[in-house]
Design a protein around this motif. Structure first.
Motif, PDB file in Angstrom:
ATOM      1  N   ARG A   4       0.852  -1.201   0.000  1.00 45.30           N
ATOM      2  CA  ARG A   4       0.000   0.000   0.000  1.00 45.30           C
ATOM      3  C   ARG A   4       0.884   1.245   0.000  1.00 45.30           C
ATOM      4  N   ILE A   5       0.545   2.132  -0.886  1.00 42.44           N
ATOM      5  CA  ILE A   5       1.263   3.398  -0.928  1.00 42.44           C
ATOM      6  C   ILE A   5       0.399   4.426  -0.235  1.00 42.44           C
ATOM      7  N   ARG A   6       0.975   5.081   0.711  1.00 38.76           N
ATOM      8  CA  ARG A   6       0.247   6.108   1.439  1.00 38.76           C
ATOM      9  C   ARG A   6       0.922   7.446   1.150  1.00 38.76           C
ATOM     10  N   ASP A   7       0.127   8.351   0.613  1.00 36.87           N
ATOM     11  CA  ASP A   7       0.667   9.650   0.231  1.00 36.87           C
ATOM     12  C   ASP A   7       0.196  10.679   1.252  1.00 36.87           C
ATOM     13  N   THR A   8       1.064  11.528   1.677  1.00 38.38           N
ATOM     14  CA  THR A   8       0.699  12.584   2.614  1.00 38.38           C
ATOM     15  C   THR A   8       1.125  13.930   2.043  1.00 38.38           C
ATOM     16  N   LEU A   9       0.459  14.950   2.513  1.00 48.82           N
ATOM     17  CA  LEU A   9       0.800  16.305   2.088  1.00 48.82           C
ATOM     18  C   LEU A   9       2.047  16.784   2.811  1.00 48.82           C
ATOM     19  N   THR A  10       2.797  17.570   2.128  1.00 52.80           N
ATOM     20  CA  THR A  10       3.940  18.229   2.754  1.00 52.80           C
ATOM     21  C   THR A  10       3.399  19.356   3.630  1.00 52.80           C
ATOM     22  N   PRO A  11       4.210  19.881   4.518  1.00 53.25           N
ATOM     23  CA  PRO A  11       3.757  21.046   5.299  1.00 53.25           C
ATOM     24  C   PRO A  11       3.318  22.204   4.391  1.00 53.25           C
ATOM     25  N   GLU A  12       4.024  22.367   3.267  1.00 54.76           N
ATOM     26  CA  GLU A  12       3.650  23.423   2.305  1.00 54.76           C
ATOM     27  C   GLU A  12       2.276  23.137   1.706  1.00 54.76           C
ATOM     28  N   GLY A  13       2.011  21.886   1.368  1.00 56.79           N
ATOM     29  CA  GLY A  13       0.698  21.502   0.831  1.00 56.79           C
ATOM     30  C   GLY A  13      -0.402  21.714   1.853  1.00 56.79           C
ATOM     31  N   GLU A  14      -0.139  21.376   3.101  1.00 53.77           N
ATOM     32  CA  GLU A  14      -1.129  21.583   4.168  1.00 53.77           C
ATOM     33  C   GLU A  14      -1.426  23.071   4.337  1.00 53.77           C
ATOM     34  N   ARG A  15      -0.369  23.893   4.313  1.00 58.60           N
ATOM     35  CA  ARG A  15      -0.547  25.347   4.429  1.00 58.60           C
ATOM     36  C   ARG A  15      -1.399  25.874   3.279  1.00 58.60           C
ATOM     37  N   PHE A  16      -1.129  25.385   2.081  1.00 57.68           N
ATOM     38  CA  PHE A  16      -1.863  25.825   0.902  1.00 57.68           C
ATOM     39  C   PHE A  16      -3.347  25.477   1.028  1.00 57.68           C
ATOM     40  N   TYR A  17      -3.667  24.285   1.455  1.00 58.57           N
ATOM     41  CA  TYR A  17      -5.071  23.890   1.629  1.00 58.57           C
ATOM     42  C   TYR A  17      -5.759  24.691   2.736  1.00 58.57           C
TER      43      TYR A  17
END
Length: 154
Positions: A4-17
């Motif tokens: 299983r591949i689990r993808d997570t947001l980077t801190p930058e991606g979280e900030r953007f959202y």
């Protein structure tokens, strides 16, 4: 067995959202806020602006607010496209909304100063000493402002 591949947001991606969620919940209101400015006789600038924008029995319509948008559509779209690009480079939602407010405020003030509207009546010209519509003391032009509010907030 498949991994299983689990993808997570980077801190930058979280900030953007988070910023997108903040933008979706707010709006910029450009114009005049009732009770914020008045002429020397106590007349609210917001009322004066409405009378001039829409016209009255004695004042012809001088739609400076509507024209500031209608006559600057290309400029507004270009500005907003540049602002969208700046989001990816880290601009905050608060900064973006304030820049939009200041930009539109300047367009309204330019439209008031431009003065390509129905001329003043002779009695008005005699009283204020000028034929330039929308500019008397300059207080209305100086009172154009913006507020950033949550959507649906009064």
């Amino acid at each position: 067995m498949a991994s299983r591949i689990r993808d997570t947001l980077t801190p930058e991606g979280e900030r953007f959202y988070r910023m997108l969620a903040e933008l979706a919940d707010k709006e910029v209101r450009i114009g005049f806020q009732h009770g914020e400015a008045a002429e020397d006789d106590g007349t609210d600038i917001c009322d004066i602006a409405a009378w001039n924008e829409l016209g009255t029995e004695h004042i012809p319509s001088r739609p400076f607010l509507r024209k500031s948008v209608d006559e600057n559509e290309g400029k507004i779209n270009q500005f907003l496209q540049a602002e969208v690009r700046s989001l990816a480079s880290g601009k905050t939602a608060e900064t973006l909304l304030n820049e939009i407010g200041n930009f539109q405020k300047s367009l309204v003030q330019e439209k008031i100063a431009e003065g390509s509207f129905a001329p003043n009546a002779e009695s008005t010209i005699r009283r204020k000493g000028s034929s330039k519509p929308l500019i008397d003391t300059g207080r209305m032009r100086q009172s154009v402002n913006y507020v950033v509010k949550r959507k649906g907030q009064d």
